[in-house]
Motif scaffolding. Structure first.
Motif, PDB file in Angstrom:
ATOM      1  N   GLN A 147       0.834  -1.195   0.000  1.00  0.00           N
ATOM      2  CA  GLN A 147       0.000   0.000   0.000  1.00  0.00           C
ATOM      3  C   GLN A 147       0.872   1.250   0.000  1.00  0.00           C
ATOM      4  OE1 GLN A 147      -3.037  -0.018   3.045  1.00  0.00           O
ATOM      5  NE2 GLN A 147      -3.275  -2.246   2.931  1.00  0.00           N
ATOM      6  N   SER A 148       0.375   2.309  -0.595  1.00  0.00           N
ATOM      7  CA  SER A 148       1.129   3.560  -0.660  1.00  0.00           C
ATOM      8  C   SER A 148       1.279   4.171   0.726  1.00  0.00           C
ATOM      9  CB  SER A 148       0.427   4.559  -1.591  1.00  0.00           C
ATOM     10  OG  SER A 148       0.450   4.099  -2.929  1.00  0.00           O
ATOM     11  N   ALA A 149       2.390   4.856   0.919  1.00  0.00           N
ATOM     12  CA  ALA A 149       2.660   5.496   2.202  1.00  0.00           C
ATOM     13  C   ALA A 149       1.790   6.735   2.381  1.00  0.00           C
ATOM     14  CB  ALA A 149       4.129   5.889   2.281  1.00  0.00           C
ATOM     15  N   PRO A 150       1.407   7.050   3.624  1.00  0.00           N
ATOM     16  CA  PRO A 150       0.727   8.327   3.880  1.00  0.00           C
ATOM     17  C   PRO A 150       1.643   9.487   3.509  1.00  0.00           C
ATOM     18  CG  PRO A 150       0.543   6.847   5.762  1.00  0.00           C
ATOM     19  CD  PRO A 150       1.559   6.254   4.837  1.00  0.00           C
ATOM     20  N   TYR A 151       1.069  10.662   3.433  1.00  0.00           N
ATOM     21  CA  TYR A 151       1.830  11.848   3.049  1.00  0.00           C
ATOM     22  C   TYR A 151       2.984  12.116   4.015  1.00  0.00           C
ATOM     23  CZ  TYR A 151       2.956  16.772   2.295  1.00  0.00           C
ATOM     24  OH  TYR A 151       3.622  17.960   2.080  1.00  0.00           O
ATOM     25  N   ASN A 152       4.137  12.460   3.433  1.00  0.00           N
ATOM     26  CA  ASN A 152       5.295  12.941   4.183  1.00  0.00           C
ATOM     27  C   ASN A 152       5.828  11.911   5.184  1.00  0.00           C
ATOM     28  OD1 ASN A 152       7.098  15.147   4.339  1.00  0.00           O
ATOM     29  ND2 ASN A 152       6.266  15.708   6.351  1.00  0.00           N
ATOM     30  N   ARG A 153       5.958  10.681   4.740  1.00  0.00           N
ATOM     31  CA  ARG A 153       6.533   9.633   5.566  1.00  0.00           C
ATOM     32  C   ARG A 153       7.932   9.295   5.061  1.00  0.00           C
ATOM     33  NH1 ARG A 153       3.376  11.122   8.576  1.00  0.00           N
ATOM     34  NH2 ARG A 153       1.683   9.986   9.634  1.00  0.00           N
ATOM     35  N   TYR A 154       8.845   9.125   5.994  1.00  0.00           N
ATOM     36  CA  TYR A 154      10.249   8.906   5.655  1.00  0.00           C
ATOM     37  C   TYR A 154      10.705   7.500   6.046  1.00  0.00           C
ATOM     38  CZ  TYR A 154      10.957  13.968   4.978  1.00  0.00           C
ATOM     39  OH  TYR A 154      10.906  15.253   4.535  1.00  0.00           O
ATOM     40  N   VAL A 155      11.507   6.907   5.174  1.00  0.00           N
ATOM     41  CA  VAL A 155      12.178   5.668   5.501  1.00  0.00           C
ATOM     42  C   VAL A 155      13.674   5.865   5.281  1.00  0.00           C
ATOM     43  CG1 VAL A 155      11.854   4.702   3.171  1.00  0.00           C
ATOM     44  CG2 VAL A 155      12.308   3.176   5.098  1.00  0.00           C
ATOM     45  N   LEU A 156      14.464   5.396   6.225  1.00  0.00           N
ATOM     46  CA  LEU A 156      15.922   5.427   6.099  1.00  0.00           C
ATOM     47  C   LEU A 156      16.385   4.042   5.666  1.00  0.00           C
ATOM     48  CD1 LEU A 156      18.833   6.507   6.532  1.00  0.00           C
ATOM     49  CD2 LEU A 156      18.583   5.887   8.958  1.00  0.00           C
ATOM     50  N   VAL A 157      17.030   3.964   4.509  1.00  0.00           N
ATOM     51  CA  VAL A 157      17.622   2.720   4.036  1.00  0.00           C
ATOM     52  C   VAL A 157      19.114   2.793   4.340  1.00  0.00           C
ATOM     53  CG1 VAL A 157      18.071   1.224   2.058  1.00  0.00           C
ATOM     54  CG2 VAL A 157      15.879   2.454   2.236  1.00  0.00           C
ATOM     55  N   TRP A 158      19.529   2.057   5.337  1.00  0.00           N
ATOM     56  CA  TRP A 158      20.944   2.068   5.727  1.00  0.00           C
ATOM     57  C   TRP A 158      21.704   1.076   4.846  1.00  0.00           C
ATOM     58  CZ3 TRP A 158      22.862   5.402   9.371  1.00  0.00           C
ATOM     59  CH2 TRP A 158      24.221   5.261   9.696  1.00  0.00           C
ATOM     60  N   GLY A 159      22.655   1.587   4.090  1.00  0.00           N
ATOM     61  CA  GLY A 159      23.375   0.744   3.137  1.00  0.00           C
ATOM     62  C   GLY A 159      22.690   0.721   1.792  1.00  0.00           C
ATOM     63  N   GLY A 160      22.400   1.890   1.272  1.00  0.00           N
ATOM     64  CA  GLY A 160      21.597   1.996   0.052  1.00  0.00           C
ATOM     65  C   GLY A 160      22.247   1.467  -1.207  1.00  0.00           C
ATOM     66  N   SER A 161      23.576   1.403  -1.258  1.00  0.00           N
ATOM     67  CA  SER A 161      24.239   0.922  -2.479  1.00  0.00           C
ATOM     68  C   SER A 161      24.417  -0.589  -2.480  1.00  0.00           C
ATOM     69  CB  SER A 161      25.597   1.604  -2.655  1.00  0.00           C
ATOM     70  OG  SER A 161      26.484   1.256  -1.603  1.00  0.00           O
ATOM     71  N   SER A 162      23.981  -1.274  -1.411  1.00  0.00           N
ATOM     72  CA  SER A 162      23.996  -2.731  -1.401  1.00  0.00           C
ATOM     73  C   SER A 162      22.909  -3.232  -2.343  1.00  0.00           C
ATOM     74  CB  SER A 162      23.750  -3.268   0.008  1.00  0.00           C
ATOM     75  OG  SER A 162      22.425  -2.981   0.419  1.00  0.00           O
ATOM     76  N   SER A 163      22.953  -4.517  -2.659  1.00  0.00           N
ATOM     77  CA  SER A 163      21.949  -5.085  -3.560  1.00  0.00           C
ATOM     78  C   SER A 163      20.547  -4.931  -2.983  1.00  0.00           C
ATOM     79  CB  SER A 163      22.265  -6.564  -3.816  1.00  0.00           C
ATOM     80  OG  SER A 163      21.349  -7.121  -4.728  1.00  0.00           O
ATOM     81  N   VAL A 164      20.354  -5.330  -1.733  1.00  0.00           N
ATOM     82  CA  VAL A 164      19.050  -5.180  -1.086  1.00  0.00           C
ATOM     83  C   VAL A 164      18.693  -3.704  -0.964  1.00  0.00           C
ATOM     84  CG1 VAL A 164      17.724  -5.570   1.025  1.00  0.00           C
ATOM     85  CG2 VAL A 164      19.245  -7.353   0.155  1.00  0.00           C
TER      86      VAL A 164
END
Length: 352
Positions: A147-164
């Motif tokens: 489902q789509s995120a509500p307005y103005n919600r943030y997620v931090l992806v730690w290790g963004g250049s990894s495959s996952v």
């Protein structure tokens, strides 16, 4: 290809007594009901391939390798979703001991498999299955994905250049999250290209302060997806969670949560649930989850469409020479920590 045309033997990468990899000859199994035999053209390497050997989840005499892309060579009774000659990609749990990807032919369940669109190479396709399954199940543990995120919600992806990490960024972006990620500066352009709104150097002493600042008045992120889950990454990344938010983090390796912040909900992800498996991995039991299995079937079809229309792309990749005979060097190279911003793949036909 009929059963009479299939070879009876194949080459495969097998773990030796000294825990190195050597190419051996093994038999080719024919598909039973609901199964597909895939002739592998390209196999991709993941950290779990060497970790499973080192942590004795894979023992001498067993094979390794999870991700593959190739052509359907034979199908068993009742298979209707794919046909002989179609290009497909998928993944297996090598530590389960049934089959692997570092071989010429692999026998898998017919669902879920990814049909490879004409605009995607086998090399790119092989980078996708395991990592995107991990990203998708991780986001399901954190949020109401898909489902789509509500307005103005943030997620931090730690290790963004990894495959996952690259797939977590893309899936979060597709569901309208604002995505902040950490990566080495040399990979900042890469993670932005894949959909990150903000890229931060995880080596920076004020990296967490930079993450919080990027969320403005919100004062922190809603969720953390730690695609590294080693060293101090978990302890550090949870500091970016906003005080009044869901305070949830997803990790890809089991943790001893007794030593961590008790105000945070920790979720360890195993993507094997997409395959409908009941699995014990790294000392933890993960029961079959029918909801995730059904989600996986629908998700693979959705991924094929996204690849076809360009909304999703596989990882950057590096082809190592020698096919199956190059895997020992490739695993050692990855274990040394020298792989960054790319995924190692092997063309099976290059095997001497």
């Amino acid at each position: 290809m009929s059963a009479t045309q299939l070879p009876k033997a194949q080459k495969a990468a097998i773990v030796q007594k000294d825990l190195t990899i050597a190419v051996e000859t093994i038999s080719v199994a024919l598909p039973g009901a609901g199964q597909v035999l895939v002739k592998i053209n390209v196999a991709a390497q993941n950290p779990v391939d060497w970790k499973s050997i080192e942590w004795q989840e894979i023992n001498p005499g067993m094979g390794t390798g999870c991700d593959f892309a190739g052509i359907v060579a034979a199908i068993g009774d009742g298979v209707t979703n794919v046909a002989v000659g179609e290009r497909v990609a998928g993944w297996v749990v090598a530590s389960a001991g049934k089959t692997t990807a570092f071989r010429e032919y692999t026998l898998v369940d017919a669902r879920p498999l990814y049909k490879i669109p004409d605009n995607v190479t086998d090399e790119e396709a092989s980078t996708i299955p395991l990592a995107i399954a991990t990203a998708a199940i991780g986001l399901r543990r954190l949020t109401n994905y898909p489902q789509s995120a509500p307005y103005n919600r943030y997620v931090l992806v730690w290790g963004g250049s990894s495959s996952v990490g690259l797939f977590a960024i893309q899936l979060a972006h597709l569901t309208s999250f604002k995505v902040i990620t950490t990566a080495s500066p040399k990979n900042h352009d890469l993670v932005r290209k894949y959909g990150a709104d903000v890229a931060i150097d995880y080596h920076a002493p004020d990296s967490i302060e930079q993450v919080i600042k990027a969320t403005g008045k919100q004062g922190g992120v809603d969720y953390v997806f730690d695609t590294i889950s080693e060293g101090s990454s978990v302890e550090l990344s949870v500091k970016a969670l906003r005080p009044s938010g869901p305070r949830k983090i997803c990790v890809i390796l089991p943790l001893n949560t007794e030593e961590l912040d008790p105000s945070v909900e920790y979720a360890a992800v195993t993507c094997a649930s997409i395959l409908g498996m009941d699995l014990t991995l790294f000392g933890h039991h993960f029961p079959r989850d029918e909801r995730n299995y059904q989600f996986g079937i629908e998700f693979t079809e959705q991924v094929a469409g996204w690849l076809r229309d360009g909304r999703l792309k596989g990882n950057p990749y590096t082809v190592l020479p020698g096919g199956l005979s190059g895997i020992q060097d490739g695993l050692a190279f990855m274990k040394s920590g020298k792989v960054s911003g790319t995924k190692i793949v092997y063309r099976i036909a290059d095997t001497p």
